[in-house]
Design a protein around this motif. Structure first.
Motif, short mmCIF file in Angstrom:
data_model
loop_
_atom_site.label_atom_id
_atom_site.label_comp_id
_atom_site.label_asym_id
_atom_site.label_seq_id
_atom_site.Cartn_x
_atom_site.Cartn_y
_atom_site.Cartn_z
N ARG A 229 0.85 -1.19 0.00
CA ARG A 229 0.00 0.00 0.00
C ARG A 229 0.88 1.24 0.00
NH1 ARG A 229 -3.53 -0.65 4.53
NH2 ARG A 229 -5.04 -1.77 3.24
N VAL A 230 0.39 2.31 -0.65
CA VAL A 230 1.13 3.55 -0.81
C VAL A 230 0.34 4.70 -0.22
CG1 VAL A 230 2.13 5.18 -2.48
CG2 VAL A 230 2.23 2.72 -2.94
N LEU A 231 1.01 5.57 0.53
CA LEU A 231 0.42 6.82 1.01
C LEU A 231 1.01 7.96 0.19
CD1 LEU A 231 -1.22 8.55 3.00
CD2 LEU A 231 0.76 8.52 4.53
N LYS A 278 -5.18 0.44 -2.19
CA LYS A 278 -3.76 0.31 -2.50
C LYS A 278 -3.04 1.65 -2.51
CE LYS A 278 -3.79 -4.10 -2.81
NZ LYS A 278 -3.11 -4.89 -1.75
N VAL A 279 -3.77 2.73 -2.75
CA VAL A 279 -3.18 4.07 -2.69
C VAL A 279 -4.13 4.98 -1.92
CG1 VAL A 279 -2.33 6.07 -3.98
CG2 VAL A 279 -1.99 3.77 -4.90
N PHE A 326 1.38 1.25 5.53
CA PHE A 326 1.94 1.65 4.24
C PHE A 326 3.38 1.16 4.12
CE2 PHE A 326 -1.20 4.90 5.39
CZ PHE A 326 -2.06 4.81 4.31
N ASP A 327 3.75 0.75 2.92
CA ASP A 327 5.14 0.37 2.63
C ASP A 327 5.90 1.51 1.98
OD1 ASP A 327 4.93 -2.36 3.50
OD2 ASP A 327 3.74 -2.74 1.69
N VAL A 329 5.70 5.88 1.36
CA VAL A 329 5.10 7.19 1.56
C VAL A 329 5.73 8.15 0.55
CG1 VAL A 329 4.72 9.14 3.12
CG2 VAL A 329 4.64 6.79 4.00
N PHE A 349 5.16 5.74 10.30
CA PHE A 349 4.97 4.62 9.40
C PHE A 349 6.30 3.89 9.13
CE2 PHE A 349 1.50 7.54 8.27
CZ PHE A 349 0.44 6.71 8.56
N ALA A 351 7.87 2.65 6.61
CA ALA A 351 7.80 2.72 5.15
C ALA A 351 9.01 3.48 4.61
CB ALA A 351 6.51 3.44 4.72
#
Length: 925
Positions: A229-231, A278-279, A326-327, A329, A349, A351
């Motif tokens: 997942r992306v932030l 996912k985002v 999140f992986d 950012v 996070f 990430a």
């Protein structure tokens, strides 16, 4: 005096109380050996387990889904955890026999190893390619480790973490990317592979496509890199919608589907995110609100999005939005102060953090561990045709510079900032105000009017000479009340209505609607804002940025300046600004002295008085100064924006390399960093000599190629137009047809031209050799551009009229007799090759073939409904003016109003592509 043993044990016991609470908050069931119950939850943390002989007693043994997966070594608060990693590693490899049977193995040891003190936690993931401890905010939830446990059993031979998978990403498909975007993606992925840093910084000029770069990277990492997942953090909430649009419009390079068809993209809200997300897109203020488990509004909220606390925020654990959520950012516009007061949110996070900025500062570099993975300057973006250069126009007034005095006894209006209510009061004493108080404590109405009147009066004589339509202009005001005053005055000064100028601020009604109109409407010419359009918001037709507020931040100024930097294709540009040919520059109008700060870099166009011809002449003799070299780069970059694709290809051929690469070399030669590096590398030579050598090397492709210099001047003159406002004209003659003698001479020359260039110009070659098959619009346009140059200066209309003057038969609609487009060159060539025995306008030829095609379809039983006929009719009209159509054209006007390619598939069915190809075959030459 060393601490006694009881004190040490007491301190460790206090740490275990904190650790127990953290584990329970994350969903772990903390148990003693005698009360062990592996069915109590998905994760069990078992206290005080004796390991095999020689390996001691582990503080916590971790079970996930009833399998032993890791250990925790507890230490008193303040203990440096990196010094005890050997101890936890020993426990991870020392399982007793009765436990090992249900243990998850990672190279002879348990995979998940933690060291914790209650205030600090370190984590080592044994499935990483080079396992090493990293500091994390909080223990992960059992479900997070459980996903890795399941993957380990299902795919034992595969890399299980993104740190293992990023080393085998597929080759980047570069066709849809600019060089700077390619460099940025390679830089990020190199940093991910090497794992020397947990953060990566990308410096990329405003307008160079930072967001598109990030979307491309997010797609690669989600699909192939093992990222879950992306932030995506944006600077302002109104930019979240723009970023969401970037994800929605992104077409994947491998199968052409939209990003959002494959992955769910949404704006961050309060509470647990669905697994399908996912985002997530948000501002950092809203992320903090979500971590605090508070409601996150969807609409713009200046009170929230502009909020900047005086001290660093205190972040606490939220199991609904845990650190492992999140992986990756991505921080867009990473220059802001988020690395101070908001830093805790980013460090919450677990990430990798990627920063994107045009203007990194010291604090930014510090946060990103000095790990600058790619760099792309504004000047380089101008050289590459990504952005346009700018000029500066300075307006000074007495009050702006020095303030003023209102004498005692004067009755003055006073405005309540909150209610806008006006009351009249008498001044008891003189009011002296200085420039910084202007438009904050005091509003000087005539100062605002004088600045705007000066702007109006100089607009078409000095700022944009010979133009008649007010360029799209963005005015920066100090606050909302100042913006209100400016909008009203703009309308009065220009004598225009409400649709001419609008305030676009967070408090303005329908601000988003006005912003859309500012981008696309020919009516809304001037927008006044405070901060809403200051960063990240694209308004590509913008040609003028007027500062009526000072800015003392280099980072913020660059962002505000960048609103005018965007390039735009000429057709779209002319649709909103009818008297503009191409956007080759924009103008910073400075009414407050903002461009006089030391941090403002000068434009490339440093000598506006020197002509391109003179610059090229000086280049030929290797006599260009540094400022003249920069100016030459500006002029050539502007020419690049104006020339057609065939003209650009011709210049590149004459140069033996791309003109853009020559401009890039000129820009590099005047880059202070490049000069400093060259001087440092050659300490035995005088710095001025080193710099001159850089300039000479950059200039050489022009100095050594007289033909290139000549063609540049010819094309410059072809695209320039001088407006004569002083000479009076008188009528010599007027007639409706070309003189027969002149017509015969024209046709003779035309036929000689066709013979001479038959093997050189594609349209002529295709018509004579294969009877017109395969002539595309680009081929026709190339021929039209070539014939209109000196010495012939022919137009399609002129040649057509010459034929008619010699009695050549004309067939077609009467109204098309004297109106011809480039595609009518096909008709002229068809006549010369004997395919047609008369001149038939190309559009009439296409329409006739279309009618015949429809008749054949009807005879074979194929009927088209109203919606289908709309598509077919529009396709025919495009073919008539463009000599063909592609599937990509269906995403442009007029097809976009009915859904583009998707709409064509909806209305025409799966045969849409076949119909486009069939009409191309049936209707074209």
């Amino acid at each position: 005096m060393p601490p006694i043993e009881d004190d040490r044990l007491a301190a460790e016991q206090r740490a275990r109380v904190l650790i127990d609470r953290q584990l329970e908050a994350a969903g772990w069931s903390v148990q003693d050996r005698g009360a062990l119950n592996l069915f109590a939850g998905s994760g069990v943390a078992l206290r005080e387990v004796i390991m095999k002989p020689g390996h001691g007693r582990v503080d916590y043994l971790l079970y996930v889904e009833k399998a032993v997966v890791g250990v925790i070594e507890a230490k008193p608060v303040g203990t440096p955890l990196s010094g005890v990693e050997w101890q936890s590693a020993m426990y991870a490899a020392g399982l007793p026999g009765d436990v090992r049977k249900r243990a998850l193995d990672a190279g002879g040891r348990l995979p998940f190893v933690f060291e914790a003190s209650g205030t600090e936690t370190h984590f080592t993931n044994g499935f990483d390619p080079a396992p090493r401890a990293r500091r994390i905010f909080h223990f992960p939830k059992p479900e997070a480790l459980g996903r890795i446990v399941r993957a380990a059993s299902e795919h034992p031979q595969e890399a299980l973490t993104w740190r293992g998978r990023v080393g085998s990403l597929p080759t980047l498909e570069e066709g849809h990317l600019r060089p700077a975007q390619i460099d940025a993606i390679h830089g990020i992925e190199r940093s991910l592979r090497e794992q020397q840093f947990s953060r990566s910084l990308v410096q990329m000029a405003t307008g160079a496509g930072k967001t598109y770069t990030a979307v491309t990277e997010a797609y690669r990492l989600l699909k192939w890199g093992g990222f879950g997942r992306v932030l995506f953090l944006v600077d302002r909430n109104n930019l979240a919608d723009q970023t969401l649009g970037e994800f929605q419009n992104y077409r994947t390079p491998d199968d052409g589907r939209r990003f959002t068809e494959l992955y769910n993209v949404t704006k961050l809200t309060r509470g647990r995110m669905p697994d399908s997300t996912k985002v997530a897109i948000s501002t950092i203020q809203r992320v903090f609100k979500a971590i605090q488990n508070e409601n996150v509004p969807d609409d713009d909220d200046p009170g929230l999005d502009e909020f900047a606390p005086e001290s660093p925020v205190d972040v606490t654990y939220n199991p609904d939005l845990p650190p492992e959520a999140f992986d990756l950012v991505v921080v867009d516009e990473a220059h802001r102060s988020i690395y101070g007061v908001w830093r805790g949110v980013l460090e919450y996070f677990d990430a990798h953090v990627v920063g994107l900025t045009a203007t990194p500062g010291k604090q930014t570099f510090g946060f990103f561990q000095q790990n600058l993975v790619s760099e792309y300057t504004y000047a380089e973006s101008v050289a590459d045709g990504v952005n346009v250069d700018f000029d500066i126009y300075r307006i000074k007034t007495e009050i702006t510079e020095n303030g003023s005095t209102i004498e005692a006894g004067t009755f003055v209006p006073k405005v309540n900032r909150e209610t806008r209510e006006i009351r009249i009061e008498k001044l008891d004493e003189d009011l002296n105000y200085a420039s910084p108080q202007l438009d904050r404590a005091v509003t000087a109405k005539h100062q605002i009017r004088l600045v705007l009147e000066t702007f109006r009066d100089r607009l078409f004589t000095e700022i944009f000479p010979s133009r008649r339509t007010v360029p799209k202009t963005l005015i920066f005001a100090k606050d909302d009340n100042h913006a209100e005053e400016i909008v009203q005055t703009v309308r009065e000064v220009f004598g225009r209505g409400n649709d001419f100028a609008a305030k676009i601020t967070y408090s303005a009604k329908d601000a988003k609607g006005h912003l859309k109109a500012f981008r696309t409407s020919p009516n809304l010419r001037i927008a006044v804002t405070v901060d809403m359009i200051a960063t990240g918001t694209d308004v590509k037709p913008l040609e003028c940025v007027l500062f009526m507020r000072d800015v003392r931040s280099a980072h913020y100024f660059e962002q505000m300046k960048g609103r005018g930097a965007r390039t735009i294709d000429p057709a779209t540009f002319r649709a909103v600004t009818d008297d503009a040919e191409a956007k080759t520059r924009f103008v910073l109008v400075d009414a407050v002295g903002v461009t006089e700060h030391e941090f403002v870099e000068p434009p490339l166009n440093r000598d506006r008085t020197m002509s391109l011809k003179k610059l090229l002449d000086r280049a030929a003799t290797l006599n260009l100064s540094e400022d003249e070299t920069a100016t030459l780069a500006n002029r050539l970059a502007a020419l690049e924006q104006q020339v057609t694709q065939p003209e650009r290809a011709e210049l590149d051929a004459v140069a033996g390399r791309s003109l853009r690469s020559i401009v890039r070399a000129l820009v590099a030669a005047v880059n202070p960093d490049a000069q400093a590096a060259a001087i440092a590398a050659d300490p035995n030579r005088a710095p001025s000599d080193v710099v001159q050598k850089l300039l000479d090397v950059a200039i050489r492709p022009l100095a050594s190629n007289p033909e290139l210099r000549t063609r540049i001047i010819e094309l410059r003159r072809a695209h320039d137009q001088v407006i004569d406002e002083v000479s009076r004209d008188s009528l010599i003659d007027a007639h409706g047809v070309v003189d027969p003698d002149a017509a015969r001479e024209t046709i003779t020359s035309w036929r000689a031209y066709l013979a001479a260039h038959r093997d050189e110009i594609s349209a002529i070659q295709l018509m004579f050799d294969v009877k017109g098959r395969g002539i595309a619009f680009g081929h026709v346009n190339e021929l039209a551009e070539r014939i209109k140059r000196p010495p012939h200066n022919w137009t399609v209309d002129y040649i057509w009229s010459a034929y008619l003057s010699l009695g050549v038969e004309h067939r077609g609609l009467a109204e098309t007799r004297n109106r011809h487009t480039a595609t009518d060159l096909i008709s002229l060539l068809r006549y010369e090759t004997g395919i047609d025995d008369a001149l038939i306008p190309y559009a009439d030829l296409v329409k006739s073939r279309y009618v015949n095609w429809l008749a054949r379809q009807a005879q074979s039983g194929v009927e088209f409904n109203v919606s289908q006929r709309w598509w077919l009719d529009k396709i025919m009209q495009i073919v008539a003016v463009s000599a063909g159509i592609t599937a990509e054209d269906l995403d442009n006007a007029p097809f976009d109003e009915r859904g583009g390619v998707d709409g064509a598939l909806r209305d025409l069915g799966d045969a849409a592509g076949e119909l486009v190809e069939e009409l191309n075959r049936e209707l074209t030459a």
